[in-house]
Design a protein around this motif. Sequence first.
Motif, PDB file in Angstrom:
ATOM      1  N   CYS A  39     -17.573 -16.127 -13.095  1.00  0.00           N
ATOM      2  CA  CYS A  39     -16.982 -15.883 -11.783  1.00  0.00           C
ATOM      3  C   CYS A  39     -18.007 -16.097 -10.675  1.00  0.00           C
ATOM      4  O   CYS A  39     -19.154 -15.685 -10.810  1.00  0.00           O
ATOM      5  CB  CYS A  39     -16.433 -14.459 -11.693  1.00  0.00           C
ATOM      6  N   ASN A  40     -17.556 -16.706  -9.596  1.00  0.00           N
ATOM      7  CA  ASN A  40     -18.399 -16.928  -8.426  1.00  0.00           C
ATOM      8  C   ASN A  40     -18.147 -15.893  -7.346  1.00  0.00           C
ATOM      9  O   ASN A  40     -18.668 -16.035  -6.249  1.00  0.00           O
ATOM     10  CB  ASN A  40     -18.116 -18.321  -7.835  1.00  0.00           C
ATOM     11  N   PHE A  41     -17.343 -14.879  -7.639  1.00  0.00           N
ATOM     12  CA  PHE A  41     -16.922 -13.946  -6.595  1.00  0.00           C
ATOM     13  C   PHE A  41     -17.323 -12.499  -6.890  1.00  0.00           C
ATOM     14  O   PHE A  41     -16.678 -11.565  -6.435  1.00  0.00           O
ATOM     15  CB  PHE A  41     -15.405 -14.038  -6.357  1.00  0.00           C
ATOM     16  N   ARG A  42     -18.399 -12.275  -7.599  1.00  0.00           N
ATOM     17  CA  ARG A  42     -18.825 -10.913  -7.952  1.00  0.00           C
ATOM     18  C   ARG A  42     -19.130 -10.072  -6.713  1.00  0.00           C
ATOM     19  O   ARG A  42     -18.772  -8.895  -6.660  1.00  0.00           O
ATOM     20  CB  ARG A  42     -20.054 -10.938  -8.868  1.00  0.00           C
ATOM     21  N   VAL A  43     -19.812 -10.645  -5.724  1.00  0.00           N
ATOM     22  CA  VAL A  43     -20.153  -9.893  -4.503  1.00  0.00           C
ATOM     23  C   VAL A  43     -18.868  -9.508  -3.768  1.00  0.00           C
ATOM     24  O   VAL A  43     -18.692  -8.356  -3.353  1.00  0.00           O
ATOM     25  CB  VAL A  43     -21.090 -10.721  -3.592  1.00  0.00           C
ATOM     26  N   GLU A  44     -17.952 -10.464  -3.611  1.00  0.00           N
ATOM     27  CA  GLU A  44     -16.686 -10.196  -2.935  1.00  0.00           C
ATOM     28  C   GLU A  44     -15.863  -9.159  -3.701  1.00  0.00           C
ATOM     29  O   GLU A  44     -15.195  -8.324  -3.088  1.00  0.00           O
ATOM     30  CB  GLU A  44     -15.877 -11.491  -2.777  1.00  0.00           C
ATOM     31  N   LEU A  45     -15.936  -9.186  -5.030  1.00  0.00           N
ATOM     32  CA  LEU A  45     -15.199  -8.225  -5.847  1.00  0.00           C
ATOM     33  C   LEU A  45     -15.768  -6.819  -5.670  1.00  0.00           C
ATOM     34  O   LEU A  45     -15.013  -5.845  -5.611  1.00  0.00           O
ATOM     35  CB  LEU A  45     -15.242  -8.643  -7.318  1.00  0.00           C
ATOM     36  N   GLU A  46     -17.069  -6.714  -5.566  1.00  0.00           N
ATOM     37  CA  GLU A  46     -17.688  -5.411  -5.347  1.00  0.00           C
ATOM     38  C   GLU A  46     -17.244  -4.827  -4.004  1.00  0.00           C
ATOM     39  O   GLU A  46     -16.916  -3.643  -3.905  1.00  0.00           O
ATOM     40  CB  GLU A  46     -19.211  -5.545  -5.395  1.00  0.00           C
ATOM     41  N   VAL A  47     -17.209  -5.667  -2.966  1.00  0.00           N
ATOM     42  CA  VAL A  47     -16.750  -5.216  -1.643  1.00  0.00           C
ATOM     43  C   VAL A  47     -15.282  -4.789  -1.722  1.00  0.00           C
ATOM     44  O   VAL A  47     -14.900  -3.744  -1.204  1.00  0.00           O
ATOM     45  CB  VAL A  47     -16.948  -6.326  -0.586  1.00  0.00           C
ATOM     46  N   LEU A  48     -14.467  -5.595  -2.395  1.00  0.00           N
ATOM     47  CA  LEU A  48     -13.054  -5.263  -2.549  1.00  0.00           C
ATOM     48  C   LEU A  48     -12.891  -3.938  -3.301  1.00  0.00           C
ATOM     49  O   LEU A  48     -12.062  -3.103  -2.936  1.00  0.00           O
ATOM     50  CB  LEU A  48     -12.318  -6.383  -3.295  1.00  0.00           C
ATOM     51  N   GLY A  49     -13.683  -3.729  -4.330  1.00  0.00           N
ATOM     52  CA  GLY A  49     -13.617  -2.489  -5.103  1.00  0.00           C
ATOM     53  C   GLY A  49     -13.914  -1.266  -4.255  1.00  0.00           C
ATOM     54  O   GLY A  49     -13.332  -0.201  -4.473  1.00  0.00           O
ATOM     55  N   ASP A  50     -14.807  -1.418  -3.271  1.00  0.00           N
ATOM     56  CA  ASP A  50     -15.116  -0.301  -2.374  1.00  0.00           C
ATOM     57  C   ASP A  50     -13.937   0.033  -1.466  1.00  0.00           C
ATOM     58  O   ASP A  50     -13.823   1.160  -0.983  1.00  0.00           O
ATOM     59  CB  ASP A  50     -16.343  -0.630  -1.512  1.00  0.00           C
ATOM     60  N   GLU A  51     -13.067  -0.938  -1.230  1.00  0.00           N
ATOM     61  CA  GLU A  51     -11.933  -0.746  -0.323  1.00  0.00           C
ATOM     62  C   GLU A  51     -10.679  -0.255  -1.037  1.00  0.00           C
ATOM     63  O   GLU A  51      -9.767   0.260  -0.399  1.00  0.00           O
ATOM     64  CB  GLU A  51     -11.609  -2.061   0.393  1.00  0.00           C
ATOM     65  N   LEU A  52     -10.623  -0.436  -2.352  1.00  0.00           N
ATOM     66  CA  LEU A  52      -9.409  -0.117  -3.110  1.00  0.00           C
ATOM     67  C   LEU A  52      -9.461   1.285  -3.703  1.00  0.00           C
ATOM     68  O   LEU A  52     -10.529   1.763  -4.054  1.00  0.00           O
ATOM     69  CB  LEU A  52      -9.231  -1.110  -4.263  1.00  0.00           C
ATOM     70  N   PRO A  53      -8.304   1.901  -3.865  1.00  0.00           N
ATOM     71  CA  PRO A  53      -8.255   3.196  -4.541  1.00  0.00           C
ATOM     72  C   PRO A  53      -8.216   3.030  -6.059  1.00  0.00           C
ATOM     73  O   PRO A  53      -7.287   3.455  -6.729  1.00  0.00           O
ATOM     74  CB  PRO A  53      -6.958   3.807  -4.010  1.00  0.00           C
ATOM     75  N   VAL A  54      -9.233   2.331  -6.605  1.00  0.00           N
ATOM     76  CA  VAL A  54      -9.317   2.170  -8.058  1.00  0.00           C
ATOM     77  C   VAL A  54     -10.301   3.190  -8.597  1.00  0.00           C
ATOM     78  O   VAL A  54     -11.154   3.685  -7.853  1.00  0.00           O
ATOM     79  CB  VAL A  54      -9.729   0.723  -8.470  1.00  0.00           C
ATOM     80  N   PRO A  55     -10.220   3.533  -9.875  1.00  0.00           N
ATOM     81  CA  PRO A  55     -11.110   4.544 -10.439  1.00  0.00           C
ATOM     82  C   PRO A  55     -12.584   4.195 -10.221  1.00  0.00           C
ATOM     83  O   PRO A  55     -12.969   3.034 -10.278  1.00  0.00           O
ATOM     84  CB  PRO A  55     -10.767   4.529 -11.933  1.00  0.00           C
ATOM     85  N   ALA A  56     -13.394   5.217 -10.007  1.00  0.00           N
ATOM     86  CA  ALA A  56     -14.815   5.021  -9.708  1.00  0.00           C
ATOM     87  C   ALA A  56     -15.532   4.259 -10.819  1.00  0.00           C
ATOM     88  O   ALA A  56     -16.403   3.445 -10.544  1.00  0.00           O
ATOM     89  CB  ALA A  56     -15.478   6.371  -9.477  1.00  0.00           C
ATOM     90  N   TYR A  57     -15.175   4.505 -12.091  1.00  0.00           N
ATOM     91  CA  TYR A  57     -15.881   3.829 -13.175  1.00  0.00           C
ATOM     92  C   TYR A  57     -15.662   2.319 -13.145  1.00  0.00           C
ATOM     93  O   TYR A  57     -16.503   1.564 -13.599  1.00  0.00           O
ATOM     94  CB  TYR A  57     -15.536   4.416 -14.550  1.00  0.00           C
ATOM     95  N   LEU A  58     -14.537   1.852 -12.594  1.00  0.00           N
ATOM     96  CA  LEU A  58     -14.338   0.411 -12.459  1.00  0.00           C
ATOM     97  C   LEU A  58     -15.291  -0.159 -11.424  1.00  0.00           C
ATOM     98  O   LEU A  58     -15.852  -1.227 -11.599  1.00  0.00           O
ATOM     99  CB  LEU A  58     -12.897   0.102 -12.047  1.00  0.00           C
ATOM    100  N   LYS A  59     -15.459   0.552 -10.321  1.00  0.00           N
ATOM    101  CA  LYS A  59     -16.357   0.091  -9.263  1.00  0.00           C
ATOM    102  C   LYS A  59     -17.807   0.076  -9.747  1.00  0.00           C
ATOM    103  O   LYS A  59     -18.546  -0.853  -9.473  1.00  0.00           O
ATOM    104  CB  LYS A  59     -16.236   0.998  -8.036  1.00  0.00           C
ATOM    105  N   GLU A  60     -18.204   1.121 -10.470  1.00  0.00           N
ATOM    106  CA  GLU A  60     -19.587   1.226 -10.933  1.00  0.00           C
ATOM    107  C   GLU A  60     -19.952   0.117 -11.892  1.00  0.00           C
ATOM    108  O   GLU A  60     -21.066  -0.369 -11.898  1.00  0.00           O
ATOM    109  CB  GLU A  60     -19.800   2.578 -11.627  1.00  0.00           C
ATOM    110  N   GLU A  61     -19.014  -0.308 -12.717  1.00  0.00           N
ATOM    111  CA  GLU A  61     -19.314  -1.327 -13.710  1.00  0.00           C
ATOM    112  C   GLU A  61     -19.171  -2.733 -13.164  1.00  0.00           C
ATOM    113  O   GLU A  61     -19.436  -3.691 -13.857  1.00  0.00           O
ATOM    114  CB  GLU A  61     -18.379  -1.178 -14.921  1.00  0.00           C
ATOM    115  N   CYS A  62     -18.789  -2.883 -11.917  1.00  0.00           N
ATOM    116  CA  CYS A  62     -18.479  -4.191 -11.359  1.00  0.00           C
ATOM    117  C   CYS A  62     -19.610  -5.184 -11.546  1.00  0.00           C
ATOM    118  O   CYS A  62     -19.390  -6.319 -11.882  1.00  0.00           O
ATOM    119  CB  CYS A  62     -18.116  -4.054  -9.884  1.00  0.00           C
ATOM    120  N   ASP A  63     -20.854  -4.755 -11.322  1.00  0.00           N
ATOM    121  CA  ASP A  63     -21.960  -5.687 -11.498  1.00  0.00           C
ATOM    122  C   ASP A  63     -22.951  -5.208 -12.544  1.00  0.00           C
ATOM    123  O   ASP A  63     -24.077  -5.674 -12.597  1.00  0.00           O
ATOM    124  CB  ASP A  63     -22.664  -5.953 -10.168  1.00  0.00           C
ATOM    125  N   ASP A  64     -22.547  -4.266 -13.403  1.00  0.00           N
ATOM    126  CA  ASP A  64     -23.410  -3.767 -14.465  1.00  0.00           C
ATOM    127  C   ASP A  64     -23.775  -4.859 -15.450  1.00  0.00           C
ATOM    128  O   ASP A  64     -22.909  -5.582 -15.948  1.00  0.00           O
ATOM    129  CB  ASP A  64     -22.671  -2.671 -15.261  1.00  0.00           C
TER     130      ASP A  64
END
Length: 200
Positions: free
Chosen positions: A31-56
């Motif tokens: 994927c070429n959109f990891r940075v954009e996905l991390e920003v999107l994850g901060d804006e969405l009401p998704v579980p915290a563990y999904l956001k934390e693992e975004c770039d793990d």
Amino acid sequence: MDPQVSNGSVLPNEHITNILVFSFFKNCSNCNFRVELEVLGDELPVPAYLKEECDDELQTDGNRSSHLRLGRPEIRLEADSGSQEEVIQIIAEHLAQIGDEIESKVHPSLVQNLAMQFMNMNLSEAERRECLGTALEQAMQTCLMDMELEKKKLMLILLLAKKVANHKPCLLRDVFRTTVNFINQNLLTYVRNLARNEMD
């Protein structure tokens, strides 16, 4: 309704689909959109563990290590087998694995045309959903896969969205929103049934 719903409660439709699409994107390789996905994850009401693992533990080739994709969520599911969020996440991970295997079947010109349509800021959300639906119909005709019809549609709609975002990472937010809306209008019953079957 609180998006952090406990066992036994029914999650709101948009929350289910947000988790599904976000988890699918998070678990796709190359994927070429990891940075954009991390920003999107901060804006969405998704579980915290999904956001934390975004770039793990991204590997140097951009892929995620396989123990992350298959390990922790399954352990979490065993610890709390009634969690709808975790079931949806595991479904998305499975779909991402299939998507990685079949993404070469989606013709590049289909993705390029869809990306161009998404770049047209004059299109309404309904028109974007229509463009996505048209692209899905074309992909259904050219991508021969041995799976049930609804699963194939879900797989291809997620894969088209991923490939458009990969082609133009700046479109991730718009592609995400349109994909969530498309699934909610056309495939939500199937997604809910998948989750229910996994939890039984």
